[in-house]
Design a protein around this motif. Sequence first.
Motif, PDB file in Angstrom:
ATOM      1  N   ARG A 275      68.358 -33.972  61.791  1.00  0.00           N
ATOM      2  CA  ARG A 275      68.080 -33.033  60.701  1.00  0.00           C
ATOM      3  C   ARG A 275      66.949 -33.554  59.815  1.00  0.00           C
ATOM      4  NH1 ARG A 275      73.168 -32.069  60.282  1.00  0.00           N
ATOM      5  NH2 ARG A 275      73.600 -33.615  58.684  1.00  0.00           N
ATOM      6  N   ARG A 276      67.004 -34.840  59.504  1.00  0.00           N
ATOM      7  CA  ARG A 276      65.951 -35.441  58.666  1.00  0.00           C
ATOM      8  C   ARG A 276      64.602 -35.389  59.373  1.00  0.00           C
ATOM      9  NH1 ARG A 276      67.861 -41.164  56.937  1.00  0.00           N
ATOM     10  NH2 ARG A 276      65.821 -41.167  55.957  1.00  0.00           N
ATOM     11  N   PHE A 277      64.599 -35.700  60.656  1.00  0.00           N
ATOM     12  CA  PHE A 277      63.356 -35.664  61.419  1.00  0.00           C
ATOM     13  C   PHE A 277      62.792 -34.241  61.431  1.00  0.00           C
ATOM     14  CE2 PHE A 277      60.740 -35.155  65.168  1.00  0.00           C
ATOM     15  CZ  PHE A 277      59.913 -36.269  65.102  1.00  0.00           C
ATOM     16  N   ASN A 278      63.643 -33.252  61.666  1.00  0.00           N
ATOM     17  CA  ASN A 278      63.187 -31.867  61.692  1.00  0.00           C
ATOM     18  C   ASN A 278      62.644 -31.427  60.332  1.00  0.00           C
ATOM     19  OD1 ASN A 278      63.664 -31.405  64.401  1.00  0.00           O
ATOM     20  ND2 ASN A 278      65.790 -30.816  64.047  1.00  0.00           N
ATOM     21  N   GLY A 279      63.269 -31.901  59.257  1.00  0.00           N
ATOM     22  CA  GLY A 279      62.769 -31.579  57.916  1.00  0.00           C
ATOM     23  C   GLY A 279      61.383 -32.159  57.679  1.00  0.00           C
ATOM     24  N   VAL A 280      61.203 -33.411  58.046  1.00  0.00           N
ATOM     25  CA  VAL A 280      59.898 -34.058  57.891  1.00  0.00           C
ATOM     26  C   VAL A 280      58.874 -33.409  58.818  1.00  0.00           C
ATOM     27  CG1 VAL A 280      58.626 -36.223  58.172  1.00  0.00           C
ATOM     28  CG2 VAL A 280      60.871 -36.239  57.104  1.00  0.00           C
ATOM     29  N   ASP A 281      59.292 -33.066  60.030  1.00  0.00           N
ATOM     30  CA  ASP A 281      58.405 -32.406  60.989  1.00  0.00           C
ATOM     31  C   ASP A 281      57.917 -31.069  60.436  1.00  0.00           C
ATOM     32  OD1 ASP A 281      57.126 -32.263  63.590  1.00  0.00           O
ATOM     33  OD2 ASP A 281      58.622 -30.750  64.118  1.00  0.00           O
ATOM     34  N   SER A 282      58.811 -30.292  59.861  1.00  0.00           N
ATOM     35  CA  SER A 282      58.437 -28.999  59.272  1.00  0.00           C
ATOM     36  C   SER A 282      57.472 -29.184  58.111  1.00  0.00           C
ATOM     37  CB  SER A 282      59.678 -28.257  58.778  1.00  0.00           C
ATOM     38  OG  SER A 282      60.517 -27.939  59.845  1.00  0.00           O
ATOM     39  N   LEU A 283      57.761 -30.158  57.254  1.00  0.00           N
ATOM     40  CA  LEU A 283      56.876 -30.431  56.114  1.00  0.00           C
ATOM     41  C   LEU A 283      55.493 -30.850  56.595  1.00  0.00           C
ATOM     42  CD1 LEU A 283      56.423 -30.809  53.075  1.00  0.00           C
ATOM     43  CD2 LEU A 283      57.306 -33.137  53.341  1.00  0.00           C
ATOM     44  N   TRP A 284      55.432 -31.712  57.604  1.00  0.00           N
ATOM     45  CA  TRP A 284      54.153 -32.184  58.145  1.00  0.00           C
ATOM     46  C   TRP A 284      53.342 -31.019  58.713  1.00  0.00           C
ATOM     47  CZ3 TRP A 284      50.943 -36.041  57.834  1.00  0.00           C
ATOM     48  CH2 TRP A 284      49.963 -36.205  58.810  1.00  0.00           C
ATOM     49  N   LYS A 285      53.986 -30.157  59.487  1.00  0.00           N
ATOM     50  CA  LYS A 285      53.290 -29.016  60.087  1.00  0.00           C
ATOM     51  C   LYS A 285      52.793 -28.058  59.005  1.00  0.00           C
ATOM     52  CE  LYS A 285      55.552 -29.245  64.548  1.00  0.00           C
ATOM     53  NZ  LYS A 285      56.533 -28.680  65.462  1.00  0.00           N
ATOM     54  N   LYS A 286      53.599 -27.832  57.973  1.00  0.00           N
ATOM     55  CA  LYS A 286      53.195 -26.972  56.871  1.00  0.00           C
ATOM     56  C   LYS A 286      51.990 -27.566  56.145  1.00  0.00           C
ATOM     57  CE  LYS A 286      54.792 -25.200  52.462  1.00  0.00           C
ATOM     58  NZ  LYS A 286      55.762 -25.395  51.395  1.00  0.00           N
ATOM     59  N   THR A 287      52.032 -28.868  55.893  1.00  0.00           N
ATOM     60  CA  THR A 287      50.936 -29.560  55.200  1.00  0.00           C
ATOM     61  C   THR A 287      49.644 -29.489  56.024  1.00  0.00           C
ATOM     62  OG1 THR A 287      52.487 -31.065  54.164  1.00  0.00           O
ATOM     63  CG2 THR A 287      50.192 -31.757  54.209  1.00  0.00           C
ATOM     64  N   MET A 288      49.743 -29.671  57.319  1.00  0.00           N
ATOM     65  CA  MET A 288      48.560 -29.650  58.185  1.00  0.00           C
ATOM     66  C   MET A 288      47.961 -28.254  58.314  1.00  0.00           C
ATOM     67  SD  MET A 288      47.675 -32.627  59.221  1.00  0.00           S
ATOM     68  CE  MET A 288      48.023 -33.268  57.612  1.00  0.00           C
ATOM     69  N   ASN A 289      48.789 -27.235  58.140  1.00  0.00           N
ATOM     70  CA  ASN A 289      48.281 -25.859  58.234  1.00  0.00           C
ATOM     71  C   ASN A 289      47.573 -25.402  56.956  1.00  0.00           C
ATOM     72  OD1 ASN A 289      48.982 -25.246  60.877  1.00  0.00           O
ATOM     73  ND2 ASN A 289      51.059 -24.687  60.316  1.00  0.00           N
ATOM     74  N   GLU A 290      47.807 -26.112  55.855  1.00  0.00           N
ATOM     75  CA  GLU A 290      47.195 -25.709  54.569  1.00  0.00           C
ATOM     76  C   GLU A 290      45.749 -26.070  54.477  1.00  0.00           C
ATOM     77  OE1 GLU A 290      49.678 -27.331  51.505  1.00  0.00           O
ATOM     78  OE2 GLU A 290      51.211 -25.848  51.847  1.00  0.00           O
TER      79      GLU A 290
END
Length: 79
Positions: free
Chosen positions: A64-79
Motif C-alpha cells: 500500500r505504501r509503495f503504491n501511494g508513493v508510486d501514484s505520487l511520483w507519477k502525478k509529480t512527473m506528469n505536472e
Amino acid sequence: VKTQTMRGSPYIKPIEEKCKKWELKLKYAQVMLDELIQCQRTWMYLEPIFSSEDIMRQLPTEARRFNGVDSLWKKTMNE
C-alpha cells in the motif's frame, strides 16, 4: 568537457567567471541526472515486485505504501 577546454584557453579572461558558473551548473545537472537514473533503476526493480498479487497479500502495508508513493511520483512527473 567544453567548458574545461575553454578554461584552458588564454582568451578566457573576459568570460572566465561566466564559464566557471556554467561549469558548476553542468556538474550539478550531471549529478542530478545520475541520481535520477539510479532512482529509476531501483524503481524498475521494485515495481514488479510490489505489483505482484502474492507480495500484496504477504506484505499488504508495504505494498500500500509503495503504491501511494508510486501514484505520487507519477502525478509529480506528469505536472
